[in-house]
Design a protein around this motif. Structure first.
Motif, PDB file in Angstrom:
ATOM      1  N   TRP A   7       0.733  -1.109  -0.009  1.00  0.00           N
ATOM      2  CA  TRP A   7       0.063   0.085  -0.008  1.00  0.00           C
ATOM      3  C   TRP A   7       0.810   1.080  -0.060  1.00  0.00           C
ATOM      4  O   TRP A   7       1.977   1.222   0.650  1.00  0.00           O
ATOM      5  CB  TRP A   7      -0.983   0.093   1.245  1.00  0.00           C
ATOM      6  CG  TRP A   7      -1.924  -1.117   1.269  1.00  0.00           C
ATOM      7  CD1 TRP A   7      -1.756  -2.384   2.073  1.00  0.00           C
ATOM      8  CD2 TRP A   7      -3.104  -1.199   0.704  1.00  0.00           C
ATOM      9  NE1 TRP A   7      -2.769  -3.051   1.727  1.00  0.00           N
ATOM     10  CE2 TRP A   7      -3.746  -2.636   1.047  1.00  0.00           C
ATOM     11  CE3 TRP A   7      -4.002  -0.365  -0.309  1.00  0.00           C
ATOM     12  CZ2 TRP A   7      -4.887  -2.960   0.514  1.00  0.00           C
ATOM     13  CZ3 TRP A   7      -5.227  -0.480  -0.703  1.00  0.00           C
ATOM     14  CH2 TRP A   7      -5.601  -1.837  -0.363  1.00  0.00           C
ATOM     15  N   ASN A  47       0.831  -3.471   5.354  1.00  0.00           N
ATOM     16  CA  ASN A  47      -0.120  -3.265   6.282  1.00  0.00           C
ATOM     17  C   ASN A  47      -0.825  -2.202   5.713  1.00  0.00           C
ATOM     18  O   ASN A  47      -0.337  -0.950   5.847  1.00  0.00           O
ATOM     19  CB  ASN A  47       0.219  -3.353   7.733  1.00  0.00           C
ATOM     20  CG  ASN A  47      -1.138  -3.426   8.566  1.00  0.00           C
ATOM     21  OD1 ASN A  47      -1.916  -2.802   8.523  1.00  0.00           O
ATOM     22  ND2 ASN A  47      -0.625  -4.047   9.657  1.00  0.00           N
ATOM     23  N   PHE A  48      -2.201  -2.129   5.532  1.00  0.00           N
ATOM     24  CA  PHE A  48      -3.052  -1.029   5.086  1.00  0.00           C
ATOM     25  C   PHE A  48      -3.033   0.040   6.389  1.00  0.00           C
ATOM     26  O   PHE A  48      -3.081   1.318   5.869  1.00  0.00           O
ATOM     27  CB  PHE A  48      -4.681  -1.476   4.836  1.00  0.00           C
ATOM     28  CG  PHE A  48      -5.457  -0.500   4.520  1.00  0.00           C
ATOM     29  CD1 PHE A  48      -5.829  -0.304   3.316  1.00  0.00           C
ATOM     30  CD2 PHE A  48      -6.401   0.196   5.371  1.00  0.00           C
ATOM     31  CE1 PHE A  48      -6.651   0.680   2.868  1.00  0.00           C
ATOM     32  CE2 PHE A  48      -7.000   1.115   5.098  1.00  0.00           C
ATOM     33  CZ  PHE A  48      -7.373   1.604   3.811  1.00  0.00           C
ATOM     34  N   SER A  49      -3.276  -0.401   7.440  1.00  0.00           N
ATOM     35  CA  SER A  49      -3.311   0.695   8.505  1.00  0.00           C
ATOM     36  C   SER A  49      -1.950   1.639   8.461  1.00  0.00           C
ATOM     37  O   SER A  49      -2.317   2.647   9.053  1.00  0.00           O
ATOM     38  CB  SER A  49      -3.633   0.000   9.755  1.00  0.00           C
ATOM     39  OG  SER A  49      -2.839  -0.801  10.110  1.00  0.00           O
ATOM     40  N   LEU A  50      -0.984   0.837   8.528  1.00  0.00           N
ATOM     41  CA  LEU A  50       0.165   1.850   8.497  1.00  0.00           C
ATOM     42  C   LEU A  50       0.232   2.605   7.367  1.00  0.00           C
ATOM     43  O   LEU A  50       0.325   4.097   7.734  1.00  0.00           O
ATOM     44  CB  LEU A  50       1.726   0.808   8.205  1.00  0.00           C
ATOM     45  CG  LEU A  50       2.752   1.395   8.047  1.00  0.00           C
ATOM     46  CD1 LEU A  50       2.886   2.309   9.516  1.00  0.00           C
ATOM     47  CD2 LEU A  50       3.769   0.598   7.589  1.00  0.00           C
ATOM     48  N   SER A  51      -0.140   2.511   6.149  1.00  0.00           N
ATOM     49  CA  SER A  51      -0.013   3.391   5.046  1.00  0.00           C
ATOM     50  C   SER A  51      -1.399   4.407   5.257  1.00  0.00           C
ATOM     51  O   SER A  51      -1.078   5.745   4.671  1.00  0.00           O
ATOM     52  CB  SER A  51      -0.193   2.927   3.666  1.00  0.00           C
ATOM     53  OG  SER A  51       1.006   2.128   3.639  1.00  0.00           O
ATOM     54  N   TRP A  52      -2.567   4.025   5.718  1.00  0.00           N
ATOM     55  CA  TRP A  52      -3.819   4.683   6.011  1.00  0.00           C
ATOM     56  C   TRP A  52      -3.317   6.343   6.391  1.00  0.00           C
ATOM     57  O   TRP A  52      -3.674   7.262   6.086  1.00  0.00           O
ATOM     58  CB  TRP A  52      -4.616   4.172   6.621  1.00  0.00           C
ATOM     59  CG  TRP A  52      -5.801   4.946   6.831  1.00  0.00           C
ATOM     60  CD1 TRP A  52      -6.612   5.306   8.243  1.00  0.00           C
ATOM     61  CD2 TRP A  52      -6.728   5.363   6.004  1.00  0.00           C
ATOM     62  NE1 TRP A  52      -7.451   6.129   7.721  1.00  0.00           N
ATOM     63  CE2 TRP A  52      -7.622   5.935   6.466  1.00  0.00           C
ATOM     64  CE3 TRP A  52      -6.895   5.099   4.338  1.00  0.00           C
ATOM     65  CZ2 TRP A  52      -8.984   6.677   5.950  1.00  0.00           C
ATOM     66  CZ3 TRP A  52      -7.851   5.638   3.764  1.00  0.00           C
ATOM     67  CH2 TRP A  52      -9.115   6.546   4.386  1.00  0.00           C
ATOM     68  N   GLY A  53      -2.524   6.127   7.731  1.00  0.00           N
ATOM     69  CA  GLY A  53      -1.957   7.248   8.546  1.00  0.00           C
ATOM     70  C   GLY A  53      -1.441   8.458   7.350  1.00  0.00           C
ATOM     71  O   GLY A  53      -1.444   9.568   7.689  1.00  0.00           O
ATOM     72  N   CYS A  55      -2.504   9.252   4.706  1.00  0.00           N
ATOM     73  CA  CYS A  55      -3.345   9.751   3.781  1.00  0.00           C
ATOM     74  C   CYS A  55      -3.861  11.041   4.208  1.00  0.00           C
ATOM     75  O   CYS A  55      -4.615  12.015   3.799  1.00  0.00           O
ATOM     76  CB  CYS A  55      -4.719   8.796   3.398  1.00  0.00           C
ATOM     77  SG  CYS A  55      -4.189   7.291   2.599  1.00  0.00           S
ATOM     78  N   SER A  73     -10.510  10.333   0.966  1.00  0.00           N
ATOM     79  CA  SER A  73      -9.188   9.871   1.344  1.00  0.00           C
ATOM     80  C   SER A  73      -8.882   8.842  -0.055  1.00  0.00           C
ATOM     81  O   SER A  73      -9.967   8.005  -0.366  1.00  0.00           O
ATOM     82  CB  SER A  73      -8.857   9.226   2.477  1.00  0.00           C
ATOM     83  OG  SER A  73      -9.090  10.166   3.383  1.00  0.00           O
TER      84      SER A  73
END
Length: 96
Positions: A7, A47-53, A55, A73
């Protein structure tokens, strides 16, 4: 020689440029938005949640008239292709 999926998260204001010109390494330029904890380069996360931050959800200053609103986003799921001939190792150098 293989590939994997990872991601990439970036604020909405960056996506026009990313879609037009691709992901570019802006390390050590005036366009760099985040630190470089692991050196210069384009960062991806498995990991999606790592990259989400990265955004910065809810901060959409450039697209205030979007149908999706300011809370839109975007994330990219990218195929990372690795070939051993392309690997560069910088052990001991300051400009990693």
């Amino acid at each position: 020689n293989s590939s994997f999926l990872a991601w990439h998260g970036s604020p909405m204001g960056n996506w026009h440029s990313i879609l037009r010109m691709g992901l570019r390494n802006y390390s050590k330029t005036k366009h760099q938005a985040n630190g470089a904890a692991y050196g210069s380069g384009i960062y991806f996360g498995k990991n999606f949640s790592l990259s989400w931050g990265y955004c910065r959800p809810g901060t959409n200053p450039g697209w205030s008239k979007s149908r999706f609103g300011v809370s839109m986003s975007c994330m990219a799921l990218c195929e990372i292709c690795y070939h051993s001939d392309d690997a560069h190792h910088h052990r001991g150098k300051k400009d990693v």
